[in-house]
Scaffold this motif. Structure first.
Motif, short mmCIF file in Angstrom:
data_model
loop_
_atom_site.label_atom_id
_atom_site.label_comp_id
_atom_site.label_asym_id
_atom_site.label_seq_id
_atom_site.Cartn_x
_atom_site.Cartn_y
_atom_site.Cartn_z
N LEU A 50 -12.49 5.59 1.10
CA LEU A 50 -13.20 4.87 2.16
C LEU A 50 -12.75 3.41 2.27
O LEU A 50 -12.51 2.91 3.37
CB LEU A 50 -14.71 4.91 1.90
N VAL A 51 -12.61 2.74 1.14
CA VAL A 51 -12.19 1.34 1.14
C VAL A 51 -10.81 1.21 1.79
O VAL A 51 -10.60 0.35 2.65
CB VAL A 51 -12.21 0.74 -0.28
N ASN A 52 -9.88 2.05 1.39
CA ASN A 52 -8.53 1.98 1.97
C ASN A 52 -8.55 2.24 3.47
O ASN A 52 -7.86 1.57 4.24
CB ASN A 52 -7.59 2.96 1.27
N GLU A 53 -9.35 3.21 3.89
CA GLU A 53 -9.47 3.53 5.32
C GLU A 53 -10.01 2.33 6.10
O GLU A 53 -9.47 1.95 7.14
CB GLU A 53 -10.40 4.74 5.49
N TYR A 54 -11.07 1.72 5.60
CA TYR A 54 -11.68 0.59 6.31
C TYR A 54 -10.78 -0.64 6.28
O TYR A 54 -10.67 -1.35 7.29
CB TYR A 54 -13.05 0.26 5.72
N LEU A 55 -10.16 -0.91 5.15
CA LEU A 55 -9.26 -2.07 5.08
C LEU A 55 -8.07 -1.89 6.00
O LEU A 55 -7.62 -2.85 6.65
CB LEU A 55 -8.80 -2.30 3.64
N ASN A 56 -7.55 -0.69 6.08
CA ASN A 56 -6.43 -0.40 6.98
C ASN A 56 -6.86 -0.63 8.43
O ASN A 56 -6.11 -1.20 9.23
CB ASN A 56 -5.94 1.03 6.78
N ARG A 57 -8.05 -0.22 8.76
CA ARG A 57 -8.59 -0.33 10.12
C ARG A 57 -8.64 -1.79 10.60
O ARG A 57 -8.44 -2.07 11.77
CB ARG A 57 -9.98 0.28 10.15
N VAL A 58 -8.94 -2.72 9.68
CA VAL A 58 -9.06 -4.13 10.07
C VAL A 58 -7.85 -4.97 9.63
O VAL A 58 -7.92 -6.20 9.62
CB VAL A 58 -10.37 -4.76 9.56
N GLY A 59 -6.76 -4.31 9.27
CA GLY A 59 -5.54 -5.03 8.93
C GLY A 59 -5.57 -5.76 7.61
O GLY A 59 -4.84 -6.74 7.42
N LEU A 60 -6.36 -5.29 6.66
CA LEU A 60 -6.45 -5.96 5.36
C LEU A 60 -5.91 -5.11 4.21
O LEU A 60 -5.98 -5.53 3.05
CB LEU A 60 -7.90 -6.34 5.04
N TYR A 61 -5.38 -3.95 4.49
CA TYR A 61 -4.94 -3.06 3.42
C TYR A 61 -3.92 -3.74 2.50
O TYR A 61 -4.03 -3.65 1.28
CB TYR A 61 -4.35 -1.77 3.99
N LYS A 62 -2.97 -4.46 3.07
CA LYS A 62 -1.96 -5.10 2.22
C LYS A 62 -2.53 -6.28 1.42
O LYS A 62 -1.88 -6.80 0.51
CB LYS A 62 -0.74 -5.52 3.03
N HIS A 63 -3.76 -6.67 1.71
CA HIS A 63 -4.43 -7.75 0.98
C HIS A 63 -5.55 -7.21 0.09
O HIS A 63 -6.39 -7.97 -0.38
CB HIS A 63 -5.00 -8.78 1.97
N ARG A 64 -5.53 -5.92 -0.18
CA ARG A 64 -6.61 -5.27 -0.95
C ARG A 64 -6.73 -5.81 -2.36
O ARG A 64 -7.81 -5.81 -2.94
CB ARG A 64 -6.43 -3.76 -0.95
N ASP A 65 -5.64 -6.32 -2.94
CA ASP A 65 -5.67 -6.85 -4.31
C ASP A 65 -5.77 -8.37 -4.35
O ASP A 65 -5.69 -8.97 -5.42
CB ASP A 65 -4.44 -6.37 -5.08
N SER A 66 -5.97 -8.99 -3.18
CA SER A 66 -6.09 -10.45 -3.11
C SER A 66 -7.53 -10.86 -3.38
O SER A 66 -8.47 -10.12 -3.09
CB SER A 66 -5.69 -10.94 -1.71
N TYR A 67 -7.68 -12.05 -3.93
CA TYR A 67 -9.00 -12.62 -4.16
C TYR A 67 -9.38 -13.48 -2.96
O TYR A 67 -8.51 -13.92 -2.20
CB TYR A 67 -8.99 -13.46 -5.45
N PRO A 68 -10.67 -13.73 -2.75
CA PRO A 68 -11.10 -14.49 -1.57
C PRO A 68 -10.36 -15.81 -1.36
O PRO A 68 -10.04 -16.15 -0.22
CB PRO A 68 -12.59 -14.71 -1.82
N HIS A 69 -10.06 -16.54 -2.43
CA HIS A 69 -9.38 -17.83 -2.24
C HIS A 69 -7.96 -17.66 -1.71
O HIS A 69 -7.36 -18.63 -1.24
CB HIS A 69 -9.38 -18.64 -3.56
N GLN A 70 -7.43 -16.45 -1.73
CA GLN A 70 -6.09 -16.18 -1.22
C GLN A 70 -6.10 -15.71 0.24
O GLN A 70 -5.04 -15.47 0.80
CB GLN A 70 -5.42 -15.11 -2.10
N LEU A 71 -7.28 -15.60 0.84
CA LEU A 71 -7.42 -15.09 2.20
C LEU A 71 -7.75 -16.21 3.18
O LEU A 71 -8.40 -17.19 2.81
CB LEU A 71 -8.54 -14.05 2.26
N SER A 72 -7.34 -16.04 4.42
CA SER A 72 -7.73 -16.98 5.48
C SER A 72 -9.19 -16.75 5.85
O SER A 72 -9.79 -15.74 5.46
CB SER A 72 -6.85 -16.78 6.71
N GLY A 73 -9.75 -17.65 6.64
CA GLY A 73 -11.14 -17.49 7.08
C GLY A 73 -11.37 -16.20 7.85
O GLY A 73 -12.36 -15.50 7.62
N GLY A 74 -10.46 -15.86 8.74
CA GLY A 74 -10.59 -14.62 9.51
C GLY A 74 -10.51 -13.39 8.62
O GLY A 74 -11.24 -12.41 8.83
N MET A 75 -9.64 -13.44 7.62
CA MET A 75 -9.53 -12.31 6.68
C MET A 75 -10.80 -12.15 5.87
O MET A 75 -11.28 -11.03 5.66
CB MET A 75 -8.34 -12.52 5.73
#
Length: 194
Positions: A50-75
């Protein structure tokens, strides 16, 4: 009341997306998104799917192992929305979730929210001070009055769906926006009276 049941405590039937990103800083994007599923006791393999499906849907799958401080505000906000939606809530409460974003990211997030709503049909209660955003996203706008706080006006938005950012330029959209602005202006003037 939600689905004719009294709300007496927190529950997974309600999702909440806050103004400030509420991701847990010590967890990765995947871990943040799966948090509610884990609490509900969903099996690890199903959670991962489910997590992979939802992350893929919103374009975050390649950032699945990133921590919040590594993400932009929109991410971060996309991750927050997915974390709320993955639990299949009856209602999604959103408190000015796009207010901290730059204009371009805000438009992208509005379009993403409309796509998600179109797919899931979850009831969304969206708080915003942005009239254009309210008209673009909403089916109804409840304008709050002052002293004491109350619903001043309930405005139906009868614009066709799906909607897109370009719809903000149509005469129908502009007319509704003016109606909302006039109601808000009237209340603002009242609040400034001595």
């Amino acid at each position: 009341m939600i689905d004719e049941q009294a709300v007496t405590k927190p529950g997974a039937d309600r999702g909440f997306v806050f103004q400030q990103y509420s991701l847990l800083p010590w967890k990765t994007t995947s871990q943040n998104v799966e948090f509610g599923l884990r609490i509900k006791g969903i099996a690890k393999a199903k959670r991962r799917e489910l997590v992979n499906e939802y992350l893929n849907r919103v374009g975050l799958y390649k950032h699945r192992d990133s921590y919040p401080h590594q993400l932009s505000g929109g991410m971060k906000q996309r991750a927050s929305i997915v974390r709320a939606l993955i639990n299949s809530p009856s209602v999604l409460l959103m408190d000015e979730p796009f207010s901290a974003l730059d204009a371009q990211t805000r438009y992208m997030m509005q379009e993403l929210l409309m796509e998600i709503w179109n797919d899931f049909k979850t009831t969304v209660i969206f708080v915003t001070h942005d009239i254009e955003e309210a008209v673009l996203l909403g089916d109804r706008i409840l304008v709050m009055g002052v002293n004491p706080g109350h619903i001043k006006e309930d405005i139906a938005i009868n614009l066709k769906r799906p909607r897109h950012i370009n719809d903000t330029l149509t005469p129908e959209f502009i007319q509704i926006s003016r109606q909302v602005l006039a109601t808000i202006r009237e209340e603002t003037l009242k609040s400034m009276e001595c």
